[in-house]
Design a protein around this motif. Structure first.
Motif, PDB file in Angstrom:
ATOM      1  N   GLN A 122      -7.800  -0.139   6.723  1.00 34.40           N
ATOM      2  CA  GLN A 122      -7.207  -0.882   5.799  1.00 34.40           C
ATOM      3  C   GLN A 122      -6.272  -2.125   6.473  1.00 34.40           C
ATOM      4  N   ARG A 130     -14.710   8.242   2.172  1.00 31.93           N
ATOM      5  CA  ARG A 130     -14.165   7.047   2.154  1.00 31.93           C
ATOM      6  C   ARG A 130     -13.960   6.570   0.797  1.00 31.93           C
ATOM      7  N   ALA A 131     -14.740   6.550  -0.058  1.00 33.42           N
ATOM      8  CA  ALA A 131     -14.708   6.030  -1.664  1.00 33.42           C
ATOM      9  C   ALA A 131     -13.511   6.752  -2.177  1.00 33.42           C
ATOM     10  N   PHE A 185      -7.860   5.840   8.144  1.00 33.93           N
ATOM     11  CA  PHE A 185      -7.848   4.963   6.876  1.00 33.93           C
ATOM     12  C   PHE A 185      -7.181   3.781   6.766  1.00 33.93           C
ATOM     13  N   GLU A 186      -5.686   4.048   7.277  1.00 34.16           N
ATOM     14  CA  GLU A 186      -4.587   3.289   7.380  1.00 34.16           C
ATOM     15  C   GLU A 186      -5.031   2.261   8.603  1.00 34.16           C
ATOM     16  N   HIS A 244       0.964  -1.267   0.012  1.00 33.74           N
ATOM     17  CA  HIS A 244      -0.033   0.125   0.014  1.00 33.74           C
ATOM     18  C   HIS A 244       0.922   1.108  -0.053  1.00 33.74           C
ATOM     19  N   ALA A 303     -16.159   0.349  -0.569  1.00 31.69           N
ATOM     20  CA  ALA A 303     -17.060  -0.643   0.056  1.00 31.69           C
ATOM     21  C   ALA A 303     -16.872  -0.396   1.157  1.00 31.69           C
ATOM     22  N   PHE A 359     -16.502  -0.609   5.351  1.00 32.78           N
ATOM     23  CA  PHE A 359     -15.531  -1.474   6.157  1.00 32.78           C
ATOM     24  C   PHE A 359     -16.201  -2.360   7.458  1.00 32.78           C
ATOM     25  N   GLU A 410      -8.460  -4.947   7.536  1.00 30.91           N
ATOM     26  CA  GLU A 410      -8.986  -5.634   6.484  1.00 30.91           C
ATOM     27  C   GLU A 410      -7.807  -6.641   5.945  1.00 30.91           C
ATOM     28  N   ASP A 411      -6.801  -6.144   5.794  1.00 31.16           N
ATOM     29  CA  ASP A 411      -5.858  -6.967   5.362  1.00 31.16           C
ATOM     30  C   ASP A 411      -5.446  -8.099   6.069  1.00 31.16           C
ATOM     31  N   GLY A 448     -10.105   5.542  -1.798  1.00 35.31           N
ATOM     32  CA  GLY A 448      -9.916   4.366  -2.531  1.00 35.31           C
ATOM     33  C   GLY A 448     -10.547   3.187  -1.851  1.00 35.31           C
ATOM     34  N   HIS A 449     -11.622   3.449  -1.202  1.00 39.21           N
ATOM     35  CA  HIS A 449     -12.333   2.073  -0.646  1.00 39.21           C
ATOM     36  C   HIS A 449     -14.012   2.298  -0.582  1.00 39.21           C
TER      37      HIS A 449
END
Length: 654
Positions: free
Chosen positions: A291, A358-359, A287-288, A220, A365, A367, A294-295, A362-363
C-alpha cells in the motif's frame, strides 16, 4: 598485415574506452533503467515499530519476551497502577487467547477500586508524543470474567501525570470484544502515557491495546507515521525493497520472515523476535508495504528467503553458534508454494484464492508486482544453491515475465560473490543483488566498476551500499559513484542506499540515511544526494556532454553525468567536485534539440566534514535557484560540492 592492424585498433580502443566512459566522446544517447534509483527498507534501528509504523503503544499485545531482548518480559513498557488505595492485581495469561497467533493477554482483577481505580500505564516508545488539537484513535480487545459490566477510564497523561484527555468505556461481553474511542489532548506533550483504569469491581482481560494518530500517512487505518513516510516519499524512489536484508532470511529457520503471517487482521498476525535484537509486531506487514509503494508511486520489490536462514544465525562469528540453516528438501515444495502464493496475492484476480484475500483486505485491484528477490547476501553453499534453484525454476516457470533478483553474497568480491555470479549465469537469472559498504576512497577508485560488466549476462541490482559515514565527503563519494550507475544504467537496473531509517538511542547499524526521534527527523547529507538523484532521473545517458577539468582523474575527486528525461525533454547535468579547489566543467549541449536556455541550478556544498545532526539538522542543505544555460558554457563548481543543472526542454510537461 591484417593481424597487426587489428591489434593496434584493439589497443587504441582499450585506451579510449575509459575516456569515453568519463565523458570525453561525442554525445550518444544510451537507454538506462527507468527504475534505477529506489529505496531499501529494513526493520533495523527501530525503523518499523516505534518508527515508520504509527502505533504509539509499545508491547500492545503483551508478547514481549526475554528472547526478544535481554531483560524484557510480557509487561515491558507497562506500569501497574493502583490509584489511591485500590486493591487488586495484574497478571499475564494465555488460556483461551484472543487468537492462537496472539497467545498472551493481561488480566486485571479489581477487588476494590476505591473510586480512582486500578489498571495499566503504557510509556510508549520513549514516550507517546501527542499534539493539542489532533485526534488519536484508541482501541482494545476486552473480555469480562466477573459477570457484571466493568467500567473503564482511558486517559492520556502528560509527563507530569496531568490528564490531557480522557474518555469512559463499559466492557460488558463475556467473549472477546473490541472497544474503541477517540482522544483529543488539550496540550502538546512529547512524553505522554496511555492509561487504562478499571474503576469498578470486576475481572477483565485486555489485549491489543492500541493508540494511533488519526492523521496517518494518507489517513490509512493501521497506517504510517506521516512525517517519516513523507520524508521517504520526497526522495521520489522508483521502487521500495522490503522487508529488509538480514531480516528477510532471519536468525535461524524459526525466524524466517513469513509474509503470510503479516497479513490479515492485526490481532491475528504473528509477532516474533527481530534478528536485530528487539521485537516485530508485524503490524507493518506485506499489505502495508504494498500500500505504501502504491501511495508514493514506487514499484514494490519484496525479498523472500531462499530456503536458508542468515549465515550469521545465532551470531555465527561466535564459537558454538548456529550458522546457515536450510529448510529440509522434503519441506521445500510447501515453501516454494508460499512464494508462488505471494505473487498470486499481489497480482492475481479476485477470483483466485490469494487474490481474494487481497481483495478482502480492501484492495481488489492487483498491485502489479514486477520484481521479486530470492535470497539476501547469502553464503553460497550447496544447500543454498539447491534451494535457490528450486525456487527460481518454479517462479520462472509460472511467471516468466517476473523479474527475479538473485544474490551474490555480502561484498563486492570474494568466494560468495564468484559463486553467486556463477549460479546466476548458469540459471540465466535476470538480476543479481550486489552489496557493499566501503570507505569513500573505494567508491572513487571503483567508479568504472560496471563499465566492463558483460552486457549479455545478468543485470545488477545494487541493493545495499554506503560509504561508512554521514559527512558531506561521504555523500559526495556516493554521488560520484551514482554518476557511474547512470553511465551504466543499461546493466545496473536498480540501486538503493542502505539502511534507510535509524531511531536515536536504538541504532544497531551506522551510517543510515534518515535519523529520527518521536518528534524530529534529521535527513543526512546522504539523503539529499539520494533525493537529488530521485528527482532528476533520466531515460537516456549521454556521453561527451561534460568534460572533466584538464588533468583531473575521475577516480580521485571529480565526476559528472548527463541524462535526459524523455517525458519532459529536460537535460540533467550532475557535477561532483570533492576536491578542496574550485573546478570548471566545460559543457556542450549543442547536439541536443528542443532545449531552452531556462534552467534550474541546485547546489549541495559545505565543509568536507560537515554533517546534519539533531543539534544542527540543517548544516548542509541543497539550495535551488534559476540558471541560464547556453549551448556551450562552463560551470565553475565550489569545493566539496554536488551540482545539478536541469535545462528545460521546449514544451516540457510538468
Amino acid at each position: 598485415m591484417t593481424t597487426p592492424v587489428r591489434c593496434v585498433c584493439a589497443a587504441i580502443l582499450a585506451v579510449l574506452t575509459p575516456l569515453l566512459a568519463l565523458g570525453q566522446a561525442a554525445p550518444a544517447g544510451k537507454p538506462i533503467s527507468p527504475d534505477l534509483f529506489g529505496i531499501f527498507f529494513e526493520d533495523i534501528n527501530y525503523a518499523a515499530d516505534g518508527g515508520l509504523y504509527a502505533e504509539l503503544v509499545q508491547n500492545r499485545s503483551f508478547e514481549y519476551a526475554p528472547s526478544d531482548h535481554e531483560g524484557w518480559n510480557s509487561l515491558t513498557a507497562w506500569e501497574y497502577l493502583h490509584e489511591g488505595y485500590a486493591m487488586g492485581s495484574v497478571s499475564v495469561e494465555s488460556a483461551a487467547p484472543l487468537h492462537a497467533n496472539n497467545p498472551h493477554y493481561a488480566t486485571l482483577r479489581v477487588e476494590n477500586p476505591f473510586q480512582k481505580g486500578l489498571g495499566l500505564k503504557n510509556t510508549g516508545f520513549d514516550g507517546i508524543p501527542v499534539r493539542a488539537g489532533e485526534k488519536y484513535n484508541f482501541s482494545m480487545w476486552g473480555r469480562v470474567k466477573s459477570g457484571a459490566a466493568v467500567p473503564l477510564l482511558v486517559q492520556l497523561r502528560g509527563a507530569k501525570d496531568q490528564v490531557l484527555a480522557e474518555t469512559t468505556l463499559s466492557a460488558q461481553k463475556a467473549d472477546w470484544q473490541q472497544y474503541s474511542a477517540t482522544l483529543a489532548p488539550s496540550t502538546t506533550d512529547d512524553k505522554a502515557t496511555l492509561v487504562v483504569l478499571v474503576t469498578g469491581k470486576g475481572v477483565i482481560d485486555l489485549d491489543m491495546v492500541s493508540l494511533f494518530p488519526e492523521n496517518t500517512f494518507h489517513r490509512h487505518p493501521n497506517g504510517l507515521r506521516p512525517d517519516l513516510a513523507q520524508a521517504i516519499a520526497d526522495i521520489k524512489p522508483k521502487f521500495v525493497r522490503f522487508p529488509g536484508g538480514c531480516l528477510a532470511h532471519g536468525d535461524g529457520l524459526d525466524n524466517l520472515y513469513d509474509w503470510k503471517k503479516t497479513i490479515g487482521p492485526v490481532e491475528q498476525r504473528v509477532a516474533q523476535r527481530n534478528i536485530w535484537n528487539y521485537h516485530q509486531t508485524a503490524g507493518l506487514g506485506y499489505f502495508e508495504y504494498f500500500q505504501f509503494c502504491e501511495d508514493i508511486g514506487a514499484k514494490p520489490l519484496p525479498v523472500v528467503a531462499a530456503g536458508v536462514s542468515c549465515q550469521n544465525s545465532g551470531g555465527s562469528w561466535r564459537i558454538g553458534s548456529v550458522g546457515q540453516q536450510a529448510i529440509p528438501i522434503s519441506e521445500m515444495d510447501a515453501y516454494v508454494q508460499d512464494v508462488l502464493d505471494l505473487i498470486e496475492w499481489a497480482n492475481g484476480p479476485v477470483t483466485s484464492p490469494w487474490g481474494a484475500k487481497r481483495a478482502a483486505a480492501g484492495h481488489p485491484a492487483p498491485f502489479n508486482l514486477e520484481y521479486v528477490g530470492i535470497g539476501n547476501e547469502d553464503k553460497i553453499t550447496p544447500d543454498f544453491r539447491s534451494r535457490f534453484t528450486l525456487l527460481y525454476n518454479a517462479v520462472h516457470a509460472k511467471y516468466p515475465n517476473l523479474k527475479i533478483v538473485g544474490t551474490v553474497g555480502p561484498g563486492p568480491k570474494g568466494e560468495d560473490y564468484d559463486l553467486g555470479w556463477a549460479l546466476a549465469n548458469q540459471l540465466d537469472v535476470p538480476l543479481v543483488d550486489e552489496h557493499y559498504y566501503e570507505k569513500p576512497k573505494w567508491f572513487w577508485a571503483n567508479n568504472q566498476r560496471y563499465d566492463s560488466y558483460d552486457r549479455a549476462k545478468s543485470k545488477v541490482y545494487l541493493g545495499e551500499y554506503a560509504s561508512w559515514g554521514n559527512t558531506l565527503y561521504n555523500a559526495l563519494a556516493e554521488a560520484a559513484y551514482m554518476t557511474s550507475l547512470e553511465r551504466n544504467g543499461d546493466v545496473v537496473q536498480l540501486a538503493s542506499y542502505a539502511p534507510l531509517l535509524a531511531k536515536e538511542g536504538h541504532t544497531q547499524w551506522n551510517p543510515d540515511m534518515i535519523y529520527f526521534t518521536n518528534t524530529t527527523i534529521v535527513p543526512t547529507v546522504n539523503y539529499y544526494v539520494q533525493q537529488l538523484y530521485g528527482h532528476n532521473q533520466g531515460n537516456t545517458y549521454h556521453q561527451g556532454v561534460v568534460t572533466l577539468p584538464t588533468g583531473a582523474a575521475a577516480d580521485t575527486t571529480l565526476a559528472a553525468s548527463c541524462v535526459r528525461d524523455a517525458q519532459t525533454g529536460d537535460v540533467i547535468l550532475k557535477l561532483v567536485n570533492a576536491s578542496p579547489q574550485v573546478q570548471t566543467f566545460p559543457i556542450n549541449l549543442a547536439s541536443f534539440k528542443g532545449l531552452t536556455s531556462a534552467a534550474t541550478l541546485t547546489v549541495l556544498s559545505g565543509d568536507k566534514d560537515a554533517k546534519n545532526t539533531f543539534a544542527n539538522p540543517q548544516t548542509v542543505l541543497p539550495k535551488k535557484s534559476s540558471y541560464k544555460a547556453g549551448k556551450s558554457f562552463a560551470y565553475t563548481s565550489q569545493p566539496y560540492s554536488m551540482v545539478v543543472i536541469r535545462v528545460r526542454g521546449r514544451g516540457a510537461r510538468r
